[in-house]
Design a protein around this motif. Sequence first.
Motif, PDB file in Angstrom:
ATOM      1  N   THR A  61       0.827  -1.213   0.000  1.00  0.00           N
ATOM      2  CA  THR A  61       0.000   0.000   0.000  1.00  0.00           C
ATOM      3  C   THR A  61       0.856   1.255   0.000  1.00  0.00           C
ATOM      4  OG1 THR A  61      -1.748  -1.164   1.218  1.00  0.00           O
ATOM      5  CG2 THR A  61      -1.811   1.256   1.231  1.00  0.00           C
ATOM      6  N   THR A  62       1.870   1.289   0.868  1.00  0.00           N
ATOM      7  CA  THR A  62       2.726   2.482   0.928  1.00  0.00           C
ATOM      8  C   THR A  62       3.497   2.677  -0.371  1.00  0.00           C
ATOM      9  OG1 THR A  62       4.482   1.178   2.007  1.00  0.00           O
ATOM     10  CG2 THR A  62       2.963   2.391   3.431  1.00  0.00           C
ATOM     11  N   LEU A  63       3.877   1.575  -1.024  1.00  0.00           N
ATOM     12  CA  LEU A  63       4.555   1.684  -2.317  1.00  0.00           C
ATOM     13  C   LEU A  63       3.660   2.385  -3.333  1.00  0.00           C
ATOM     14  CD1 LEU A  63       6.938   0.704  -4.287  1.00  0.00           C
ATOM     15  CD2 LEU A  63       5.321  -1.113  -4.883  1.00  0.00           C
ATOM     16  N   LEU A  64       2.396   1.954  -3.418  1.00  0.00           N
ATOM     17  CA  LEU A  64       1.473   2.536  -4.393  1.00  0.00           C
ATOM     18  C   LEU A  64       1.207   4.008  -4.103  1.00  0.00           C
ATOM     19  CD1 LEU A  64      -1.076  -0.409  -4.724  1.00  0.00           C
ATOM     20  CD2 LEU A  64       0.751   0.220  -6.296  1.00  0.00           C
ATOM     21  N   VAL A  65       1.058   4.339  -2.823  1.00  0.00           N
ATOM     22  CA  VAL A  65       0.849   5.741  -2.454  1.00  0.00           C
ATOM     23  C   VAL A  65       2.075   6.567  -2.824  1.00  0.00           C
ATOM     24  CG1 VAL A  65       0.486   7.337  -0.524  1.00  0.00           C
ATOM     25  CG2 VAL A  65      -0.785   5.184  -0.617  1.00  0.00           C
ATOM     26  N   GLY A  66       3.256   6.035  -2.536  1.00  0.00           N
ATOM     27  CA  GLY A  66       4.484   6.736  -2.881  1.00  0.00           C
ATOM     28  C   GLY A  66       4.614   6.976  -4.376  1.00  0.00           C
ATOM     29  N   MET A  67       4.232   5.995  -5.183  1.00  0.00           N
ATOM     30  CA  MET A  67       4.297   6.159  -6.628  1.00  0.00           C
ATOM     31  C   MET A  67       3.361   7.259  -7.097  1.00  0.00           C
ATOM     32  SD  MET A  67       4.689   2.317  -8.205  1.00  0.00           S
ATOM     33  CE  MET A  67       4.916   3.043  -9.825  1.00  0.00           C
ATOM     34  N   VAL A  69       2.276   9.878  -5.336  1.00  0.00           N
ATOM     35  CA  VAL A  69       2.810  11.173  -4.904  1.00  0.00           C
ATOM     36  C   VAL A  69       4.026  11.556  -5.741  1.00  0.00           C
ATOM     37  CG1 VAL A  69       3.804  12.455  -2.968  1.00  0.00           C
ATOM     38  CG2 VAL A  69       1.919  10.862  -2.566  1.00  0.00           C
ATOM     39  N   GLY A  70       4.871  10.579  -6.043  1.00  0.00           N
ATOM     40  CA  GLY A  70       6.058  10.850  -6.844  1.00  0.00           C
ATOM     41  C   GLY A  70       5.712  11.385  -8.224  1.00  0.00           C
ATOM     42  N   GLN A  71       4.685  10.818  -8.848  1.00  0.00           N
ATOM     43  CA  GLN A  71       4.261  11.305 -10.153  1.00  0.00           C
ATOM     44  C   GLN A  71       3.676  12.708 -10.054  1.00  0.00           C
ATOM     45  OE1 GLN A  71       2.240   8.358 -12.776  1.00  0.00           O
ATOM     46  NE2 GLN A  71       2.535   6.935 -11.093  1.00  0.00           N
ATOM     47  N   LEU A  72       2.903  12.954  -8.988  1.00  0.00           N
ATOM     48  CA  LEU A  72       2.272  14.260  -8.810  1.00  0.00           C
ATOM     49  C   LEU A  72       3.316  15.361  -8.641  1.00  0.00           C
ATOM     50  CD1 LEU A  72      -0.429  15.777  -8.412  1.00  0.00           C
ATOM     51  CD2 LEU A  72      -0.195  15.341  -5.957  1.00  0.00           C
ATOM     52  N   VAL A  73       4.378  15.078  -7.909  1.00  0.00           N
ATOM     53  CA  VAL A  73       5.414  16.081  -7.647  1.00  0.00           C
ATOM     54  C   VAL A  73       6.366  16.221  -8.832  1.00  0.00           C
ATOM     55  CG1 VAL A  73       7.409  16.626  -6.197  1.00  0.00           C
ATOM     56  CG2 VAL A  73       5.290  15.773  -5.153  1.00  0.00           C
ATOM     57  N   THR A  74       6.730  15.102  -9.434  1.00  0.00           N
ATOM     58  CA  THR A  74       7.769  15.122 -10.463  1.00  0.00           C
ATOM     59  C   THR A  74       7.282  15.689 -11.784  1.00  0.00           C
ATOM     60  OG1 THR A  74       8.745  13.179  -9.418  1.00  0.00           O
ATOM     61  CG2 THR A  74       9.523  13.725 -11.615  1.00  0.00           C
ATOM     62  N   GLY A  75       6.003  15.530 -12.095  1.00  0.00           N
ATOM     63  CA  GLY A  75       5.485  16.071 -13.346  1.00  0.00           C
ATOM     64  C   GLY A  75       5.796  17.561 -13.497  1.00  0.00           C
ATOM     65  N   PRO A  76       5.341  18.405 -12.557  1.00  0.00           N
ATOM     66  CA  PRO A  76       5.670  19.837 -12.641  1.00  0.00           C
ATOM     67  C   PRO A  76       7.170  20.106 -12.530  1.00  0.00           C
ATOM     68  CG  PRO A  76       3.825  19.474 -11.152  1.00  0.00           C
ATOM     69  CD  PRO A  76       4.382  18.124 -11.482  1.00  0.00           C
ATOM     70  N   GLY A 118       8.668   3.924  -3.758  1.00  0.00           N
ATOM     71  CA  GLY A 118       7.595   4.171  -4.713  1.00  0.00           C
ATOM     72  C   GLY A 118       7.647   5.581  -5.267  1.00  0.00           C
ATOM     73  N   PHE A 119       7.961   6.552  -4.406  1.00  0.00           N
ATOM     74  CA  PHE A 119       8.098   7.947  -4.848  1.00  0.00           C
ATOM     75  C   PHE A 119       9.166   8.044  -5.935  1.00  0.00           C
ATOM     76  CE2 PHE A 119       9.621  12.220  -4.899  1.00  0.00           C
ATOM     77  CZ  PHE A 119       8.562  13.035  -4.514  1.00  0.00           C
ATOM     78  N   ALA A 120      10.306   7.425  -5.696  1.00  0.00           N
ATOM     79  CA  ALA A 120      11.401   7.460  -6.667  1.00  0.00           C
ATOM     80  C   ALA A 120      11.016   6.748  -7.961  1.00  0.00           C
ATOM     81  CB  ALA A 120      12.656   6.835  -6.063  1.00  0.00           C
ATOM     82  N   GLY A 121      10.323   5.621  -7.848  1.00  0.00           N
ATOM     83  CA  GLY A 121       9.881   4.909  -9.041  1.00  0.00           C
ATOM     84  C   GLY A 121       8.866   5.710  -9.838  1.00  0.00           C
ATOM     85  N   GLY A 122       7.987   6.431  -9.128  1.00  0.00           N
ATOM     86  CA  GLY A 122       7.001   7.272  -9.801  1.00  0.00           C
ATOM     87  C   GLY A 122       7.643   8.380 -10.607  1.00  0.00           C
ATOM     88  N   MET A 123       8.827   8.827 -10.198  1.00  0.00           N
ATOM     89  CA  MET A 123       9.538   9.861 -10.949  1.00  0.00           C
ATOM     90  C   MET A 123       9.857   9.377 -12.359  1.00  0.00           C
ATOM     91  SD  MET A 123      12.108  11.230  -7.930  1.00  0.00           S
ATOM     92  CE  MET A 123      12.789  12.598  -8.883  1.00  0.00           C
ATOM     93  N   GLY A 124      10.273   8.133 -12.486  1.00  0.00           N
ATOM     94  CA  GLY A 124      10.571   7.590 -13.809  1.00  0.00           C
ATOM     95  C   GLY A 124       9.329   7.391 -14.649  1.00  0.00           C
ATOM     96  N   THR A 125       8.251   6.931 -14.022  1.00  0.00           N
ATOM     97  CA  THR A 125       7.018   6.665 -14.754  1.00  0.00           C
ATOM     98  C   THR A 125       6.443   7.922 -15.376  1.00  0.00           C
ATOM     99  OG1 THR A 125       6.507   4.804 -13.287  1.00  0.00           O
ATOM    100  CG2 THR A 125       4.686   5.742 -14.543  1.00  0.00           C
ATOM    101  N   VAL A 126       6.363   9.000 -14.595  1.00  0.00           N
ATOM    102  CA  VAL A 126       5.748  10.223 -15.110  1.00  0.00           C
ATOM    103  C   VAL A 126       6.625  10.884 -16.166  1.00  0.00           C
ATOM    104  CG1 VAL A 126       6.704  11.832 -13.392  1.00  0.00           C
ATOM    105  CG2 VAL A 126       4.456  12.271 -14.394  1.00  0.00           C
ATOM    106  N   VAL A 127       7.936  10.800 -16.021  1.00  0.00           N
ATOM    107  CA  VAL A 127       8.823  11.380 -17.030  1.00  0.00           C
ATOM    108  C   VAL A 127       8.691  10.625 -18.352  1.00  0.00           C
ATOM    109  CG1 VAL A 127      11.235  11.706 -17.688  1.00  0.00           C
ATOM    110  CG2 VAL A 127      10.461  12.401 -15.419  1.00  0.00           C
ATOM    111  N   ALA A 128       8.533   9.314 -18.292  1.00  0.00           N
ATOM    112  CA  ALA A 128       8.367   8.534 -19.516  1.00  0.00           C
ATOM    113  C   ALA A 128       7.151   9.012 -20.298  1.00  0.00           C
ATOM    114  CB  ALA A 128       8.239   7.051 -19.180  1.00  0.00           C
ATOM    115  N   ARG A 129       6.050   9.257 -19.605  1.00  0.00           N
ATOM    116  CA  ARG A 129       4.844   9.755 -20.275  1.00  0.00           C
ATOM    117  C   ARG A 129       5.058  11.173 -20.802  1.00  0.00           C
ATOM    118  NH1 ARG A 129       0.010   7.078 -19.478  1.00  0.00           N
ATOM    119  NH2 ARG A 129       0.136   5.190 -18.204  1.00  0.00           N
ATOM    120  N   ALA A 130       5.785  11.986 -20.040  1.00  0.00           N
ATOM    121  CA  ALA A 130       6.035  13.360 -20.473  1.00  0.00           C
ATOM    122  C   ALA A 130       6.881  13.397 -21.734  1.00  0.00           C
ATOM    123  CB  ALA A 130       6.712  14.145 -19.348  1.00  0.00           C
ATOM    124  N   VAL A 131       7.841  12.492 -21.835  1.00  0.00           N
ATOM    125  CA  VAL A 131       8.695  12.429 -23.022  1.00  0.00           C
ATOM    126  C   VAL A 131       7.843  12.130 -24.259  1.00  0.00           C
ATOM    127  CG1 VAL A 131      10.499  11.096 -24.176  1.00  0.00           C
ATOM    128  CG2 VAL A 131      10.806  11.833 -21.808  1.00  0.00           C
TER     129      VAL A 131
END
Length: 349
Positions: A61-67, A69-76, A118-131
């Motif tokens: 659960t904490t992993l999914l929440v972290g992912m 939040v990571g996407q929400l912060v890293t996108g901007p 999860g937060f760190a992993g979410g950073m990669g996921t959102v950047v991939a979509r942004a690219v």
Amino acid sequence: MSETAVDTVAPPRGKAAVALVALLGTLTAIGPLSIDMYLPAFPQIADDLGAAPSEVQLSLTTLLVGMAVGQLVTGPLSDRLGRRTPVIVGMVAYALLSLLCAFAPSTGTLAAIRFAQGFAGGMGTVVARAVVGDLFTGRAAAKYFSRLALVFGVAPVLAPSLGSAVLTVTDWRGIFVVLAAVATLIAVAVIRILPETLPPSRRSTRGLADVADTTRVLAADRIFIGYAVSGGLAMAGLFAYLSGSSFVLQDVFGLSTAVYGILFGVNAVALVAASQLNGRLLDRFTPRHLLITSLAAGAVVGATLLGMAFLSSMIGVVALLFWYLATLGMVNPNSATLSLLTVLTLARP
């Protein structure tokens, strides 16, 4: 103002294009890898740390929440700093945090570290979509997301088997060492392969104020909310399947680990095949048409699946899970494309 050549980055071609698809697909697959690799180790983690199963599940659960939040912060953040820096930082942090997970002394500590991981992993996921959004628009973007789903879909197929293989030679902590190694390889690949797709002239300079303004505009736009919610709920359905299917099929219906692994792989093939079919259908239909059709099909399949669950029909549940995953293979690329198109439209002066 019209864009100049300096303001745009041409999509790579040839071998560079193939390498970029593989890299972006791997970045989006970091979530399934983080989840599925350690699922076979749940009983071992509980025994080793003297914890109840629910305490071990908290780390998921904490992993999914972290992912999220990571996407929400890293996108901007990536809109301000560019794409490469956030994803490199994210993958290096993910590798280090994976090693910390390997030395966690308790389930509480593991859950806390998994949030950061999860937060760190979410950073990669959102950047991939942004690219993808930087390089493509319209049908081209939808087709590219379908190609990413080919790589994304392989992760759920291989991850449980890889996790089980690791457990044959070491304990559950070795799984996180492997995840650290994978993240390190991804970071190296990003440094060598990923171009900077957001030139300085197109970056945001207002920081949080710009994010707040954009959020207010998007929150007031019904079209964007519709596309974003449909994609978000589809991903929620996917993660519900990833986290709960092992308990349902093994504990409730009594399937063996081997049979469960086969079914898990077959369902992943359904998601990948549908995503590739979506790419071909985009030559004849719009992303909006395909999104509406796949959402309607998913709703019917999901309702029927619920009925089969109430009837305790194993065959019905197994068959309908296959078709439900297939609908997700078409919902995800089209909802992502339409969301990006709406954002770009609203951002125009």
